[in-house]
Design a protein around this motif. Structure first.
Motif, PDB file in Angstrom:
ATOM      1  N   LYS A 143      35.191  -4.234 120.128  1.00 45.12           N
ATOM      2  CA  LYS A 143      35.885  -5.513 120.342  1.00 45.12           C
ATOM      3  C   LYS A 143      36.295  -5.668 121.803  1.00 45.12           C
ATOM      4  CE  LYS A 143      39.597  -8.526 118.791  1.00 45.12           C
ATOM      5  NZ  LYS A 143      39.123  -9.513 119.688  1.00 45.12           N
ATOM      6  N   LYS A 144      36.841  -4.613 122.384  1.00 48.05           N
ATOM      7  CA  LYS A 144      37.272  -4.670 123.785  1.00 48.05           C
ATOM      8  C   LYS A 144      36.083  -4.963 124.705  1.00 48.05           C
ATOM      9  CE  LYS A 144      39.677  -1.914 127.256  1.00 48.05           C
ATOM     10  NZ  LYS A 144      40.193  -0.594 127.592  1.00 48.05           N
ATOM     11  N   ALA A 145      34.968  -4.307 124.449  1.00 51.81           N
ATOM     12  CA  ALA A 145      33.784  -4.521 125.281  1.00 51.81           C
ATOM     13  C   ALA A 145      33.234  -5.933 125.101  1.00 51.81           C
ATOM     14  CB  ALA A 145      32.720  -3.480 124.958  1.00 51.81           C
ATOM     15  N   LEU A 146      33.181  -6.411 123.855  1.00 48.49           N
ATOM     16  CA  LEU A 146      32.704  -7.776 123.608  1.00 48.49           C
ATOM     17  C   LEU A 146      33.591  -8.797 124.314  1.00 48.49           C
ATOM     18  CD1 LEU A 146      31.751  -7.598 119.828  1.00 48.49           C
ATOM     19  CD2 LEU A 146      30.175  -7.842 121.754  1.00 48.49           C
ATOM     20  N   ASP A 147      34.898  -8.596 124.246  1.00 45.75           N
ATOM     21  CA  ASP A 147      35.838  -9.510 124.906  1.00 45.75           C
ATOM     22  C   ASP A 147      35.653  -9.501 126.426  1.00 45.75           C
ATOM     23  OD1 ASP A 147      36.854 -10.157 122.416  1.00 45.75           O
ATOM     24  OD2 ASP A 147      38.686  -8.970 122.648  1.00 45.75           O
ATOM     25  N   SER A 148      35.292  -8.359 126.984  1.00 45.43           N
ATOM     26  CA  SER A 148      35.111  -8.238 128.435  1.00 45.43           C
ATOM     27  C   SER A 148      33.925  -9.039 128.952  1.00 45.43           C
ATOM     28  CB  SER A 148      34.898  -6.774 128.822  1.00 45.43           C
ATOM     29  OG  SER A 148      36.051  -6.044 128.587  1.00 45.43           O
ATOM     30  N   PHE A 149      32.941  -9.246 128.082  1.00 45.38           N
ATOM     31  CA  PHE A 149      31.729  -9.942 128.502  1.00 45.38           C
ATOM     32  C   PHE A 149      31.587 -11.269 127.762  1.00 45.38           C
ATOM     33  CE2 PHE A 149      30.833  -5.420 129.223  1.00 45.38           C
ATOM     34  CZ  PHE A 149      30.587  -5.469 130.577  1.00 45.38           C
TER      35      PHE A 149
ATOM     36  N   THR B  27      28.498 -12.823 131.602  1.00 44.80           N
ATOM     37  CA  THR B  27      28.694 -11.736 132.558  1.00 44.80           C
ATOM     38  C   THR B  27      28.157 -10.418 132.007  1.00 44.80           C
ATOM     39  OG1 THR B  27      30.884 -11.297 131.640  1.00 44.80           O
ATOM     40  CG2 THR B  27      30.769 -12.787 133.546  1.00 44.80           C
ATOM     41  N   PHE B  28      27.311 -10.475 130.988  1.00 38.82           N
ATOM     42  CA  PHE B  28      26.880  -9.260 130.299  1.00 38.82           C
ATOM     43  C   PHE B  28      26.154  -8.294 131.221  1.00 38.82           C
ATOM     44  CE2 PHE B  28      23.954  -6.787 127.605  1.00 38.82           C
ATOM     45  CZ  PHE B  28      24.901  -6.155 126.826  1.00 38.82           C
ATOM     46  N   ASP B  29      26.613  -7.060 131.220  1.00 39.81           N
ATOM     47  CA  ASP B  29      26.000  -5.967 131.975  1.00 39.81           C
ATOM     48  C   ASP B  29      25.764  -4.848 130.966  1.00 39.81           C
ATOM     49  OD1 ASP B  29      25.622  -3.548 133.331  1.00 39.81           O
ATOM     50  OD2 ASP B  29      26.903  -4.136 134.992  1.00 39.81           O
ATOM     51  N   PRO B  30      24.514  -4.624 130.555  1.00 45.47           N
ATOM     52  CA  PRO B  30      24.276  -3.647 129.492  1.00 45.47           C
ATOM     53  C   PRO B  30      24.792  -2.245 129.803  1.00 45.47           C
ATOM     54  CG  PRO B  30      22.187  -4.399 130.444  1.00 45.47           C
ATOM     55  CD  PRO B  30      23.276  -5.236 131.029  1.00 45.47           C
ATOM     56  N   LYS B  31      24.595  -1.775 131.030  1.00 43.45           N
ATOM     57  CA  LYS B  31      25.043  -0.418 131.369  1.00 43.45           C
ATOM     58  C   LYS B  31      26.555  -0.290 131.221  1.00 43.45           C
ATOM     59  CE  LYS B  31      21.352   0.148 134.668  1.00 43.45           C
ATOM     60  NZ  LYS B  31      21.022   0.240 136.068  1.00 43.45           N
ATOM     61  N   LYS B  32      27.285  -1.268 131.738  1.00 48.14           N
ATOM     62  CA  LYS B  32      28.746  -1.235 131.652  1.00 48.14           C
ATOM     63  C   LYS B  32      29.202  -1.388 130.195  1.00 48.14           C
ATOM     64  CE  LYS B  32      32.852  -2.988 133.872  1.00 48.14           C
ATOM     65  NZ  LYS B  32      33.468  -3.910 134.782  1.00 48.14           N
ATOM     66  N   PHE B  33      28.537  -2.269 129.442  1.00 46.67           N
ATOM     67  CA  PHE B  33      28.867  -2.465 128.037  1.00 46.67           C
ATOM     68  C   PHE B  33      28.691  -1.155 127.261  1.00 46.67           C
ATOM     69  CE2 PHE B  33      27.714  -3.435 123.655  1.00 46.67           C
ATOM     70  CZ  PHE B  33      28.778  -4.243 123.264  1.00 46.67           C
TER      71      PHE B  33
ATOM     72  N   PHE C  45      20.207 -11.420 120.534  1.00 50.53           N
ATOM     73  CA  PHE C  45      21.243 -11.272 119.509  1.00 50.53           C
ATOM     74  C   PHE C  45      21.839  -9.860 119.471  1.00 50.53           C
ATOM     75  CE2 PHE C  45      18.052 -14.389 117.996  1.00 50.53           C
ATOM     76  CZ  PHE C  45      18.824 -15.522 118.154  1.00 50.53           C
ATOM     77  N   VAL C  46      21.640  -9.088 120.524  1.00 52.45           N
ATOM     78  CA  VAL C  46      22.048  -7.684 120.535  1.00 52.45           C
ATOM     79  C   VAL C  46      23.549  -7.499 120.299  1.00 52.45           C
ATOM     80  CG1 VAL C  46      22.418  -7.353 123.031  1.00 52.45           C
ATOM     81  CG2 VAL C  46      21.536  -5.475 121.657  1.00 52.45           C
ATOM     82  N   LEU C  47      24.376  -8.390 120.819  1.00 51.69           N
ATOM     83  CA  LEU C  47      25.825  -8.224 120.634  1.00 51.69           C
ATOM     84  C   LEU C  47      26.239  -8.424 119.177  1.00 51.69           C
ATOM     85  CD1 LEU C  47      27.261  -9.855 123.881  1.00 51.69           C
ATOM     86  CD2 LEU C  47      26.755  -7.446 123.405  1.00 51.69           C
ATOM     87  N   LYS C  48      25.460  -9.206 118.430  1.00 54.82           N
ATOM     88  CA  LYS C  48      25.728  -9.374 117.002  1.00 54.82           C
ATOM     89  C   LYS C  48      25.441  -8.066 116.253  1.00 54.82           C
ATOM     90  CE  LYS C  48      25.057 -14.374 116.354  1.00 54.82           C
ATOM     91  NZ  LYS C  48      25.942 -14.792 117.330  1.00 54.82           N
ATOM     92  N   GLY C  49      24.615  -7.211 116.834  1.00 48.92           N
ATOM     93  CA  GLY C  49      24.349  -5.901 116.245  1.00 48.92           C
ATOM     94  C   GLY C  49      25.566  -4.988 116.337  1.00 48.92           C
ATOM     95  N   PHE C  50      26.427  -5.263 117.308  1.00 47.49           N
ATOM     96  CA  PHE C  50      27.646  -4.480 117.479  1.00 47.49           C
ATOM     97  C   PHE C  50      28.785  -5.040 116.643  1.00 47.49           C
ATOM     98  CE2 PHE C  50      25.185  -3.088 121.052  1.00 47.49           C
ATOM     99  CZ  PHE C  50      25.522  -1.755 121.177  1.00 47.49           C
ATOM    100  N   ALA C  51      28.830  -6.357 116.489  1.00 54.01           N
ATOM    101  CA  ALA C  51      29.868  -7.014 115.686  1.00 54.01           C
ATOM    102  C   ALA C  51      29.362  -8.391 115.274  1.00 54.01           C
ATOM    103  CB  ALA C  51      31.170  -7.146 116.476  1.00 54.01           C
ATOM    104  N   LYS C  52      29.644  -8.775 114.038  1.00 56.41           N
ATOM    105  CA  LYS C  52      29.159 -10.064 113.527  1.00 56.41           C
ATOM    106  C   LYS C  52      29.596 -11.232 114.391  1.00 56.41           C
ATOM    107  CE  LYS C  52      28.780  -8.753 108.802  1.00 56.41           C
ATOM    108  NZ  LYS C  52      28.340  -8.520 107.736  1.00 56.41           N
ATOM    109  N   ASP C  53      30.770 -11.116 115.011  1.00 58.81           N
ATOM    110  CA  ASP C  53      31.257 -12.220 115.835  1.00 58.81           C
ATOM    111  C   ASP C  53      30.840 -12.097 117.298  1.00 58.81           C
ATOM    112  OD1 ASP C  53      32.910 -10.083 116.411  1.00 58.81           O
ATOM    113  OD2 ASP C  53      34.772 -11.203 116.258  1.00 58.81           O
ATOM    114  N   GLY C  54      29.911 -11.196 117.600  1.00 60.11           N
ATOM    115  CA  GLY C  54      29.384 -11.090 118.962  1.00 60.11           C
ATOM    116  C   GLY C  54      28.622 -12.348 119.318  1.00 60.11           C
ATOM    117  N   ARG C  55      28.670 -12.730 120.579  1.00 61.93           N
ATOM    118  CA  ARG C  55      27.985 -13.951 121.004  1.00 61.93           C
ATOM    119  C   ARG C  55      26.510 -13.664 121.284  1.00 61.93           C
ATOM    120  NH1 ARG C  55      26.804 -14.284 126.426  1.00 61.93           N
ATOM    121  NH2 ARG C  55      27.846 -12.810 127.795  1.00 61.93           N
TER     122      ARG C  55
END
Length: 108
Positions: free
Chosen positions: A13-19, A23-29, A65-75
């Motif tokens: 959740k913290k990582a999703l909120d940060s991006f 501003t998505f940066d896969p390495k940082k995420f 859709f990769v962020l949805k793989g981490f959480a259903k509410d990922g953008r």
């Protein structure tokens, strides 16, 4: 297997909120969710969750859709973010990310 079997929900959740906004940066995420510290074996398990069609690759359409793989509410990633992610990980230039390319990006 679901992502929360491998990673802590609060870190996701913290990582999703940060991006939240283009501003998505896969390495940082991956570092923020704790993947950089994971074994190669566990990173490959994360890959398998993200490889929705089970092809052994994460294609551009799945990347969006990769962020949805981490959480259903990922953008959804923007087209620019998707292309940048693909460029960062696709070392052999075949237009998709293989399991070894994914693991290399996470541990880079």
């Amino acid at each position: 297997m679901v992502m929360t079997d491998l990673l802590k929900p609060e870190e996701i959740k913290k990582a999703l909120d940060s991006f939240a906004a283009e501003t998505f940066d896969p390495k940082k995420f991956f570092e923020m969710v704790g993947m950089k510290a994971m074994s190669a074996e566990n990173v490959k398990k994360v890959f398998q969750v993200l490889d929705v069609d089970g092809s052994g690759f994460i294609e551009e359409e799945e990347l969006k859709f990769v962020l949805k793989g981490f959480a259903k509410d990922g953008r959804d990633l923007t087209d620019a973010e998707t292309k940048a992610f693909l460029t960062a990980a696709d070392k052999d230039g075949d237009g998709k990310i293989g399991i070894d390319e994914f693991e290399a990006l996470v541990h880079e």
